[in-house]
Design a protein around this motif. Structure first.
Motif, PDB file in Angstrom:
ATOM      1  N   LYS A   1     -14.633   0.189   2.764  1.00 57.42           N
ATOM      2  CA  LYS A   1     -13.328   0.606   2.235  1.00 57.42           C
ATOM      3  C   LYS A   1     -12.156   0.032   3.041  1.00 57.42           C
ATOM      4  O   LYS A   1     -10.993   0.193   2.649  1.00 57.42           O
TER       5      LYS A   1
ATOM      6  N   LYS B   1     -11.132  -2.911   3.343  1.00 54.16           N
ATOM      7  CA  LYS B   1     -10.377  -3.929   2.582  1.00 54.16           C
ATOM      8  C   LYS B   1      -9.425  -3.289   1.569  1.00 54.16           C
ATOM      9  O   LYS B   1      -8.502  -3.946   1.064  1.00 54.16           O
ATOM     10  N   ASP B   2      -9.643  -2.000   1.272  1.00 55.17           N
ATOM     11  CA  ASP B   2      -8.800  -1.317   0.279  1.00 55.17           C
ATOM     12  C   ASP B   2      -7.556  -0.668   0.901  1.00 55.17           C
ATOM     13  O   ASP B   2      -6.655  -0.236   0.182  1.00 55.17           O
ATOM     14  N   VAL B   3      -7.544  -0.592   2.247  1.00 58.67           N
ATOM     15  CA  VAL B   3      -6.370  -0.010   2.929  1.00 58.67           C
ATOM     16  C   VAL B   3      -5.355  -1.129   3.151  1.00 58.67           C
ATOM     17  O   VAL B   3      -5.615  -2.070   3.904  1.00 58.67           O
ATOM     18  N   LYS B   4      -4.195  -1.050   2.481  1.00 52.28           N
ATOM     19  CA  LYS B   4      -3.224  -2.148   2.497  1.00 52.28           C
ATOM     20  C   LYS B   4      -2.010  -1.830   3.374  1.00 52.28           C
ATOM     21  O   LYS B   4      -1.704  -0.661   3.639  1.00 52.28           O
ATOM     22  N   SER B   5      -1.325  -2.882   3.799  1.00 47.65           N
ATOM     23  CA  SER B   5      -0.066  -2.710   4.542  1.00 47.65           C
ATOM     24  C   SER B   5       1.028  -2.235   3.573  1.00 47.65           C
ATOM     25  O   SER B   5       0.854  -2.291   2.356  1.00 47.65           O
TER      26      SER B   5
ATOM     27  N   ASN C   1       1.858  -4.527   1.013  1.00 48.80           N
ATOM     28  CA  ASN C   1       0.682  -4.918   0.220  1.00 48.80           C
ATOM     29  C   ASN C   1       0.229  -6.365   0.463  1.00 48.80           C
ATOM     30  O   ASN C   1      -0.494  -6.942  -0.342  1.00 48.80           O
TER      31      ASN C   1
ATOM     32  N   ARG D   1      -1.459  -7.592   3.214  1.00 49.13           N
ATOM     33  CA  ARG D   1      -2.750  -7.749   3.900  1.00 49.13           C
ATOM     34  C   ARG D   1      -3.480  -6.416   3.958  1.00 49.13           C
ATOM     35  O   ARG D   1      -2.875  -5.354   3.843  1.00 49.13           O
ATOM     36  N   SER D   2      -4.785  -6.515   4.195  1.00 54.21           N
ATOM     37  CA  SER D   2      -5.613  -5.304   4.273  1.00 54.21           C
ATOM     38  C   SER D   2      -5.903  -4.963   5.729  1.00 54.21           C
ATOM     39  O   SER D   2      -5.717  -5.790   6.635  1.00 54.21           O
ATOM     40  N   LEU D   3      -6.389  -3.753   5.941  1.00 48.60           N
ATOM     41  CA  LEU D   3      -6.786  -3.336   7.293  1.00 48.60           C
ATOM     42  C   LEU D   3      -7.917  -4.226   7.805  1.00 48.60           C
ATOM     43  O   LEU D   3      -7.978  -4.560   8.986  1.00 48.60           O
TER      44      LEU D   3
ATOM     45  N   SER E   1      -8.471  -7.467   7.173  1.00 50.44           N
ATOM     46  CA  SER E   1      -7.954  -8.763   7.663  1.00 50.44           C
ATOM     47  C   SER E   1      -7.200  -8.585   8.980  1.00 50.44           C
ATOM     48  O   SER E   1      -7.236  -9.463   9.854  1.00 50.44           O
TER      49      SER E   1
END
Length: 227
Positions: free
Chosen positions: A132, A134-138, A141, A143-145, A147
């Motif tokens: 999950k 990759k589903d948490v975004k800045s 929006n 980048r993801s947690l 990355s």
């Protein structure tokens, strides 16, 4: 071949088949009765080939006990090595970069949940959250947690990041997949069975020592005692 431990005459696979299809005590009793009765009658029907074969197999001194020990001895080292290889792989995976990456996940998770009493400063997390990330975004929006954790790892932990000598910091995905399929319950089950079979092997070998004629003791006795 059985008495002399000669696998060139009868290979282990064939020996396994012979052992599994050997006559059981009640079957052997019927075969012997028929054989004895046939000798006493003139026109009695002789044993059919399969029964004759089983009867002759039973004439090999301590066939069942010997073959159990031979087969167990042949697979013991391979079974132990198989378990050891799996455990060594598991240990290796635990000792490489996994610990640092999971540490980052925990640290960032605690930072993000800092103001939340129920989630903040957790001592650990369930592995089910990893997919999950990759589903948490800045907030924008962009980048993801996931990355962010990767880039943070490369900046702060990997001195060779961006260079030719840089290597993938995590274990080989195939190794990870193999490790994910391992269960300690299965290891314990396999080891319990081996321990039980080893005791049976000792008992069966002792029967052979006790019941065999002197001329049929070797090389079985030396081989089993060494094993």
């Amino acid at each position: 071949a059985v008495v002399n431990l000669d696998n060139s005459v009868v290979d282990l696979e064939t020996l396994q088949a012979l052992y599994e299809n050997r006559a059981q005590s009640d079957e052997l009793e019927k075969i012997e009765k028929h054989s004895k009765a046939s000798k006493e009658k003139e026109n009695a029907k002789s044993l059919d080939k399969p029964e004759q074969f089983l009867y002759e197999l039973s004439l090999i001194p301590n066939f069942s006990e010997r073959v159990f020990c031979i087969l167990f001895q042949s697979t013991f080292s391979e079974s132990i090595c198989s378990i050891r290889r799996k455990l060594e792989l598991l240990q290796k995976l635990c000792e490489v970069g996994v610990m640092q990456v999971l540490g980052l996940v925990l640290a960032f998770g605690n930072y993000m949940n800092g103001g939340n009493r129920t989630r903040g400063q957790a001592d650990g997390f369930g592995l089910d959250i990893l997919p999950k990330l990759k589903d948490v975004k800045s907030s924008d929006n962009s980048r993801s947690l996931l990355s962010y954790i990767v880039s943070y790892y490369l900046r702060n932990f990997d001195e060779d990041a961006g260079k030719e000598q840089c290597i993938f910091p995590l274990p080989d995905p195939q190794d990870l997949f193999q490790a994910s399929q391992m269960k300690f319950d299965d290891f314990q089950k396999d080891l319990r069975k081996m321990k039980k079979d080893l005791r049976v092997c000792e008992t069966e070998a002792a029967k052979v020592y006790q019941l065999s004629l002197e001329e049929h003791l070797q090389p079985f006795k030396d081989s089993m005692e060494q094993f």
